[in-house]
Design a protein around this motif. Structure first.
Motif, PDB file in Angstrom:
ATOM      1  N   LEU A  54       0.808  -1.252  -0.079  1.00 22.62           N
ATOM      2  CA  LEU A  54      -0.022   0.038  -0.049  1.00 22.62           C
ATOM      3  C   LEU A  54       1.094   1.413  -0.063  1.00 22.62           C
ATOM      4  CD1 LEU A  54      -2.839  -1.020   2.471  1.00 22.62           C
ATOM      5  CD2 LEU A  54      -3.009  -0.528   0.034  1.00 22.62           C
ATOM      6  N   SER A  55       1.892   1.210   0.654  1.00 22.27           N
ATOM      7  CA  SER A  55       2.862   2.339   0.741  1.00 22.27           C
ATOM      8  C   SER A  55       3.523   2.645  -0.632  1.00 22.27           C
ATOM      9  CB  SER A  55       3.844   2.166   1.656  1.00 22.27           C
ATOM     10  OG  SER A  55       3.547   2.040   3.067  1.00 22.27           O
ATOM     11  N   SER A  64       5.338   9.934  -6.643  1.00 19.74           N
ATOM     12  CA  SER A  64       6.644   9.860  -5.936  1.00 19.74           C
ATOM     13  C   SER A  64       6.517  10.646  -4.711  1.00 19.74           C
ATOM     14  CB  SER A  64       7.805  10.332  -6.741  1.00 19.74           C
ATOM     15  OG  SER A  64       7.897   9.682  -7.880  1.00 19.74           O
ATOM     16  N   SER A  65       5.240  10.407  -4.050  1.00 23.73           N
ATOM     17  CA  SER A  65       5.139  11.527  -3.002  1.00 23.73           C
ATOM     18  C   SER A  65       5.423  10.454  -1.722  1.00 23.73           C
ATOM     19  CB  SER A  65       3.641  11.863  -2.793  1.00 23.73           C
ATOM     20  OG  SER A  65       3.304  12.386  -1.652  1.00 23.73           O
ATOM     21  N   ALA A  69       2.680   7.770   0.181  1.00 21.57           N
ATOM     22  CA  ALA A  69       3.282   6.388   0.709  1.00 21.57           C
ATOM     23  C   ALA A  69       2.930   6.254   2.021  1.00 21.57           C
ATOM     24  CB  ALA A  69       4.784   6.220   0.326  1.00 21.57           C
ATOM     25  N   LEU A  70       3.297   7.160   3.093  1.00 24.55           N
ATOM     26  CA  LEU A  70       2.876   7.107   4.427  1.00 24.55           C
ATOM     27  C   LEU A  70       1.429   7.063   4.845  1.00 24.55           C
ATOM     28  CD1 LEU A  70       4.260   7.307   7.355  1.00 24.55           C
ATOM     29  CD2 LEU A  70       4.259   9.496   7.211  1.00 24.55           C
ATOM     30  N   LEU A  71       0.870   8.019   4.035  1.00 31.61           N
ATOM     31  CA  LEU A  71      -0.650   7.793   4.437  1.00 31.61           C
ATOM     32  C   LEU A  71      -1.274   6.605   3.986  1.00 31.61           C
ATOM     33  CD1 LEU A  71      -3.109   9.757   5.028  1.00 31.61           C
ATOM     34  CD2 LEU A  71      -3.338  10.029   2.507  1.00 31.61           C
ATOM     35  N   PHE A  72      -0.964   5.753   2.968  1.00 25.25           N
ATOM     36  CA  PHE A  72      -1.486   4.619   2.475  1.00 25.25           C
ATOM     37  C   PHE A  72      -1.104   3.547   3.644  1.00 25.25           C
ATOM     38  CE2 PHE A  72      -3.248   4.519  -2.207  1.00 25.25           C
ATOM     39  CZ  PHE A  72      -3.571   5.920  -1.961  1.00 25.25           C
ATOM     40  N   ALA A  77      -2.493   0.410   9.056  1.00 22.56           N
ATOM     41  CA  ALA A  77      -2.084   0.267  10.285  1.00 22.56           C
ATOM     42  C   ALA A  77      -3.472   0.544  11.193  1.00 22.56           C
ATOM     43  CB  ALA A  77      -0.970   0.886  10.765  1.00 22.56           C
ATOM     44  N   GLY A  78      -4.022   1.637  10.740  1.00 21.62           N
ATOM     45  CA  GLY A  78      -5.143   1.999  11.484  1.00 21.62           C
ATOM     46  C   GLY A  78      -6.200   1.350  11.231  1.00 21.62           C
ATOM     47  N   LEU A  79      -6.460   0.381  10.301  1.00 23.27           N
ATOM     48  CA  LEU A  79      -7.571  -0.459  10.144  1.00 23.27           C
ATOM     49  C   LEU A  79      -7.344  -1.669  11.346  1.00 23.27           C
ATOM     50  CD1 LEU A  79     -10.196  -1.794   8.864  1.00 23.27           C
ATOM     51  CD2 LEU A  79      -8.607  -2.889   7.264  1.00 23.27           C
TER      52      LEU A  79
END
Length: 258
Positions: A54-55, A64-65, A69-72, A77-79
């Motif tokens: 996902l990242s 290339s953000s 990547a961190l958000l995905f 992890a949040g789930l």
């Protein structure tokens, strides 16, 4: 003032005046398992692979953000954290609306059940502190030929292990075994477990059973030292079954014949 290492403990029956601290112990004792369960789930190779995939997808889709990547990855992890939290909170809520909703009727006035607290002896100022608890609920096989699974609120049919129960099919079910964090590693958990076993012997129960979640490795190790053996393992909890699968949390039933 005396240091905590100098304190001695006594196990006594629950009193109505203990309600506030016992409820607090129970809530904290259940919800403290959320983080260990979450970290154990996140460290599983399958979940690590999903998080990395996902990242990478977020990195590519975001041009290339690194933020994307961190958000995905964080979303996955949040789930998993949500699943772990729902499992333990669901169990806690279920017990607070059943046996813990009326401790007097379910434990104090029921001779087949009991609830005890561990109390640290009074300090130099005369203050004592409740630092642990354990409960035993008497169960009878004759009630519709089923037993209660306290994690999913359902009934499970009798298995061959019931053949060795007492003549009337009664046995004890231990729950709410909690020791406050600052007071652990003082063999208090062993004393509480011993109290539960002694009560079952007094009542003539042939065995003591308990349910524990798989992330509670220290508790499982303690019960094994007392001679408990695993007899079941399932993922039926108060939460959605998919939550248990994602969190990889199993309910382990352990039993000891007395």
């Amino acid at each position: 003032m005396a240091q905590k290492n100098d304190f001695r403990f006594s196990i006594r029956e629950y009193r109505p005046s203990d309600e506030h601290v016992v409820m607090s112990l129970f809530r904290d004792g259940i919800l403290e398992h959320v983080y260990p369960a979450f970290f154990k789930a996140m460290s599983h190779p399958d979940h690590v692979g999903v998080a990395l995939s996902l990242s990478m997808a977020g990195y590519v889709l975001g041009g290339s953000s690194y933020f994307q990547a961190l958000l995905f990855g964080s979303a996955w992890a949040g789930l998993l954290y949500y699943c772990c939290h729902e499992i333990y909170e669901g169990y806690m809520t279920g017990r607070l609306s059943t046996d813990m909703a009326d401790i007097r009727a379910n434990y104090l006035e029921n001779p087949d059940s009991g609830l005890w607290v561990a109390e640290a002896d009074a300090d130099a100022n005369g203050h004592s502190e409740v630092v642990g608890m354990v409960a035993v609920t008497g169960k009878r096989r004759g009630e519709k030929g089923e037993r209660f699974d306290e994690w999913n609120g359902g009934a499970m049919g009798d298995g061959p292990e019931f053949a060795q129960d007492a003549v009337d099919g009664s046995y004890g079910e231990m729950s709410h075994a909690v020791v406050a964090f600052p007071w652990r590693r003082r063999h208090l958990g062993s004393q509480l477990t011993g109290k539960a076993l002694d009560f079952c012997k007094e009542r003539g129960y042939a065995r003591l059973v308990l349910d524990v979640s798989s992330p509670q490795t220290a508790a499982i190790s303690l019960y094994q030292k007392f001679g408990f053996v695993q007899t079941e393992c399932h993922r039926n909890t108060h939460a959605n079954r998919w939550f248990s699968k994602l969190a990889r949390i199993n309910v382990v039933r352990m039993e000891k014949f007395i």
